[in-house]
Write a protein that holds these residues in place. Structure first.
Motif, PDB file in Angstrom:
ATOM      1  N   ASP A 351     -12.535  -5.457  -1.764  1.00 35.35           N
ATOM      2  CA  ASP A 351     -11.519  -4.418  -1.928  1.00 35.35           C
ATOM      3  C   ASP A 351     -10.671  -4.267  -0.666  1.00 35.35           C
ATOM      4  O   ASP A 351      -9.447  -4.132  -0.746  1.00 35.35           O
ATOM      5  CB  ASP A 351     -12.188  -3.084  -2.268  1.00 35.35           C
ATOM      6  CG  ASP A 351     -12.896  -3.127  -3.612  1.00 35.35           C
ATOM      7  OD1 ASP A 351     -12.385  -3.788  -4.519  1.00 35.35           O
ATOM      8  OD2 ASP A 351     -13.965  -2.499  -3.740  1.00 35.35           O
ATOM      9  N   PHE A 352     -11.318  -4.299   0.501  1.00 30.99           N
ATOM     10  CA  PHE A 352     -10.563  -4.207   1.756  1.00 30.99           C
ATOM     11  C   PHE A 352      -9.662  -5.426   1.942  1.00 30.99           C
ATOM     12  O   PHE A 352      -8.530  -5.302   2.418  1.00 30.99           O
ATOM     13  CB  PHE A 352     -11.515  -4.073   2.940  1.00 30.99           C
ATOM     14  CG  PHE A 352     -12.036  -2.681   3.138  1.00 30.99           C
ATOM     15  CD1 PHE A 352     -11.175  -1.630   3.437  1.00 30.99           C
ATOM     16  CD2 PHE A 352     -13.386  -2.406   3.020  1.00 30.99           C
ATOM     17  CE1 PHE A 352     -11.643  -0.332   3.614  1.00 30.99           C
ATOM     18  CE2 PHE A 352     -13.875  -1.119   3.190  1.00 30.99           C
ATOM     19  CZ  PHE A 352     -13.008  -0.082   3.491  1.00 30.99           C
ATOM     20  N   SER A 357      -4.335  -7.667   1.999  1.00 30.13           N
ATOM     21  CA  SER A 357      -3.428  -8.693   1.489  1.00 30.13           C
ATOM     22  C   SER A 357      -2.180  -8.069   0.882  1.00 30.13           C
ATOM     23  O   SER A 357      -1.053  -8.527   1.121  1.00 30.13           O
ATOM     24  CB  SER A 357      -4.153  -9.549   0.452  1.00 30.13           C
ATOM     25  OG  SER A 357      -3.295 -10.512  -0.089  1.00 30.13           O
ATOM     26  N   ARG A 358      -2.370  -6.979   0.126  1.00 32.23           N
ATOM     27  CA  ARG A 358      -1.204  -6.297  -0.442  1.00 32.23           C
ATOM     28  C   ARG A 358      -0.339  -5.663   0.636  1.00 32.23           C
ATOM     29  O   ARG A 358       0.891  -5.629   0.530  1.00 32.23           O
ATOM     30  CB  ARG A 358      -1.671  -5.228  -1.431  1.00 32.23           C
ATOM     31  CG  ARG A 358      -2.090  -5.781  -2.781  1.00 32.23           C
ATOM     32  CD  ARG A 358      -2.401  -4.666  -3.750  1.00 32.23           C
ATOM     33  NE  ARG A 358      -3.614  -3.959  -3.353  1.00 32.23           N
ATOM     34  CZ  ARG A 358      -3.933  -2.743  -3.750  1.00 32.23           C
ATOM     35  NH1 ARG A 358      -3.085  -2.059  -4.491  1.00 32.23           N
ATOM     36  NH2 ARG A 358      -5.056  -2.174  -3.380  1.00 32.23           N
ATOM     37  N   GLY A 359      -0.974  -5.180   1.703  1.00 33.02           N
ATOM     38  CA  GLY A 359      -0.214  -4.633   2.821  1.00 33.02           C
ATOM     39  C   GLY A 359       0.646  -5.685   3.493  1.00 33.02           C
ATOM     40  O   GLY A 359       1.823  -5.437   3.819  1.00 33.02           O
ATOM     41  N   LYS A 360       0.082  -6.870   3.698  1.00 36.40           N
ATOM     42  CA  LYS A 360       0.849  -7.960   4.304  1.00 36.40           C
ATOM     43  C   LYS A 360       2.021  -8.361   3.408  1.00 36.40           C
ATOM     44  O   LYS A 360       3.135  -8.604   3.903  1.00 36.40           O
ATOM     45  CB  LYS A 360      -0.057  -9.162   4.550  1.00 36.40           C
ATOM     46  CG  LYS A 360      -1.023  -8.988   5.705  1.00 36.40           C
ATOM     47  CD  LYS A 360      -1.896 -10.218   5.878  1.00 36.40           C
ATOM     48  CE  LYS A 360      -1.042 -11.446   6.170  1.00 36.40           C
ATOM     49  NZ  LYS A 360      -1.881 -12.629   6.403  1.00 36.40           N
ATOM     50  N   ASP A 361       1.776  -8.436   2.112  1.00 35.18           N
ATOM     51  CA  ASP A 361       2.853  -8.796   1.190  1.00 35.18           C
ATOM     52  C   ASP A 361       3.957  -7.740   1.206  1.00 35.18           C
ATOM     53  O   ASP A 361       5.148  -8.080   1.141  1.00 35.18           O
ATOM     54  CB  ASP A 361       2.304  -8.947  -0.234  1.00 35.18           C
ATOM     55  CG  ASP A 361       1.351 -10.124  -0.356  1.00 35.18           C
ATOM     56  OD1 ASP A 361       1.397 -11.027   0.513  1.00 35.18           O
ATOM     57  OD2 ASP A 361       0.556 -10.133  -1.326  1.00 35.18           O
ATOM     58  N   GLU A 365       7.788  -8.257   2.319  1.00 36.39           N
ATOM     59  CA  GLU A 365       8.872  -7.897   1.403  1.00 36.39           C
ATOM     60  C   GLU A 365       9.895  -7.002   2.089  1.00 36.39           C
ATOM     61  O   GLU A 365      11.110  -7.178   1.924  1.00 36.39           O
ATOM     62  CB  GLU A 365       8.285  -7.201   0.182  1.00 36.39           C
ATOM     63  CG  GLU A 365       9.328  -6.807  -0.850  1.00 36.39           C
ATOM     64  CD  GLU A 365       8.719  -6.065  -2.020  1.00 36.39           C
ATOM     65  OE1 GLU A 365       9.484  -5.573  -2.872  1.00 36.39           O
ATOM     66  OE2 GLU A 365       7.469  -5.971  -2.073  1.00 36.39           O
ATOM     67  N   ILE A 366       9.392  -6.042   2.884  1.00 36.00           N
ATOM     68  CA  ILE A 366      10.311  -5.150   3.606  1.00 36.00           C
ATOM     69  C   ILE A 366      11.147  -5.937   4.604  1.00 36.00           C
ATOM     70  O   ILE A 366      12.367  -5.724   4.737  1.00 36.00           O
ATOM     71  CB  ILE A 366       9.516  -4.039   4.310  1.00 36.00           C
ATOM     72  CG1 ILE A 366       8.881  -3.115   3.275  1.00 36.00           C
ATOM     73  CG2 ILE A 366      10.403  -3.245   5.263  1.00 36.00           C
ATOM     74  CD1 ILE A 366       7.957  -2.072   3.868  1.00 36.00           C
TER      75      ILE A 366
END
Length: 405
Positions: A351-352, A357-361, A365-366
């Protein structure tokens, strides 16, 4: 069929009162032929059980061999108790149903409707179905042959083994009556299931089977509960409710059961990731981008190694606490081709990793969106700069050319 009072008297014989009922005088209700038939059968079952106990107590000192702290003598005693109790319960049910011992067969044991699923199972399938109920082995069976019956067997076996281990580790199984009752009951369940499968070719499914969640379902419930608690306080301070508990649970469960097949071969056999100590050689690959899909599995294996070290340091090398680690070890071992594997006790690492991984993506994206905006602004300014603006002298000369009115 005998009346209800006669059937109840016959049932009483299986409460270890069969020999006593045989002493009743002729002409009494307990001397009824139907009652005497079952009294004889109950006496036979009790006699066989008693002889088995005598044999056990005479050889128990030579059965001291143990596996995981469980002696062979304990296994034999459990088998004798469970078999005797199972026989008494089955025949008591037949007595209450009005079935006499003279015309009784295995098929006379009527089971409730909608609890038995009949099917033409092959002999190999029947063996796997029963083997799936064996603790830890069921994990291997259900992974390789994921039928509905095998998955149920694995689930029930895992629950039993977890409760049993907890009793062994924390409550000293040698003196705990609960552990003995639990073991006898579970063995009786396996025996009953085996009889149904091999004799009637039907899988007996109790109602409580459906109420016991798998680990992935339990994990989804746990995370949905945590999020719902946070939402409670958020809504209390003016927030809005986005979705209900069931919707969150379904989202988490769908993510848990998602299978992501490996696309890049690993530099070593994947089973190494699941083996404590040996899996330390996989840590350097965490820094290599081509092995990024293995990150979750490697970290879960590393957590298993850390937990094993802590068990040895705090409880000693002979502690049985490490048996809990068999759950994640076997899960990582049999599901090594799924990069989204979530093993018991270690799935929090997955989960972490997913959150990171979603944070990096999101950051990428930003940055990408910000770059596009800068480039667009630059292009606009460049177009403006290409427009010819007349100088001050040119403006004066143009004014002179205008005739005076």
């Amino acid at each position: 069929m005998p009346d209800i009072s006669t059937r109840i008297n016959a049932l009483i014989a299986y409460l270890f009162l069969g020999p006593l009922l045989l002493l009743m005088k002729e002409g009494t209700p307990l001397w009824h032929p139907f009652v005497r038939w079952h009294a004889k059968r109950a006496s036979l079952v009790i006699l066989i059980g008693f002889i088995s106990f005598i044999v056990y107590f005479s050889v128990r000192h030579s059965l001291s061999f143990s596996i995981f702290g469980i002696t062979l003598g304990t296994v034999l005693l459990t088998g004798i108790v469970s078999s005797t109790l199972f026989a008494l319960v089955v025949w008591a049910y037949r007595a209450y149903s009005g079935v006499s011992t003279s015309d009784s067969t295995w098929k006379s044991f009527v089971i409730p409707e909608n609890t038995s699923q009949k099917w033409e199972y092959s002999e190999e399938t029947k063996v796997r179905m029963i083997a799936s109920f064996i603790p830890f082995i069921g994990i291997l069976i259900a992974s390789r042959y994921p039928s509905r019956e095998n998955i149920i067997g694995r689930k029930i076996g895992n629950i039993f083994s977890f409760i049993f281990l907890t009793s062994v580790v924390f409550f000293s199984w040698n003196v705990t009556t609960f552990t003995l009752i639990l073991t006898v009951g579970y063995i009786a369940l396996i025996v009953f299931t085996a009889v149904q499968v091999f004799i009637f070719s039907s899988f007996f499914e109790f109602t409580f089977y459906k109420k016991i969640p798998t680990y992935l379902e339990f994990d989804a419930h746990f995370k949905a509960s945590i999020v719902s608690i946070f939402d409670f306080f958020r809504i209390a301070f003016g927030g809005e409710k986005n979705m209900n508990y069931i919707e969150r649970y379904n989202i988490f469960l769908e993510k848990n059961i998602e299978v992501k097949w490996i696309s890049v071969p690993y530099f070593a056999p994947k089973w190494i990731i699941a083996i404590p100590w040996i899996n330390l050689i996989t840590l350097p690959s965490l820094g290599q981008s081509k092995y990024s899909e293995y990150t979750s599995m490697i970290l879960q294996g590393f957590i298993v190694t850390v937990c094993l070290v802590l068990v040895i340091l705090f409880y000693g090398i002979g502690s049985q606490m490490w048996l809990y680690l068999l759950f994640p070890i076997l899960t990582l071992l049999v599901e090594s081709s799924n990069t989204n594997v979530r093993a018991p006790f270690t799935s929090i690492v997955a989960d972490f990793v997913d959150i990171f991984s979603r944070g990096k993506d999101r950051i990428a994206e930003i940055k990408e969106n910000g770059k596009e905006k800068v480039e667009f602004k630059y292009e606009v300014e460049e177009e403006i700069s290409q427009v010819e603006v007349p100088s001050q002298d040119e403006k004066v000369s143009q004014m002179k050319e205008i005739p005076n009115k």
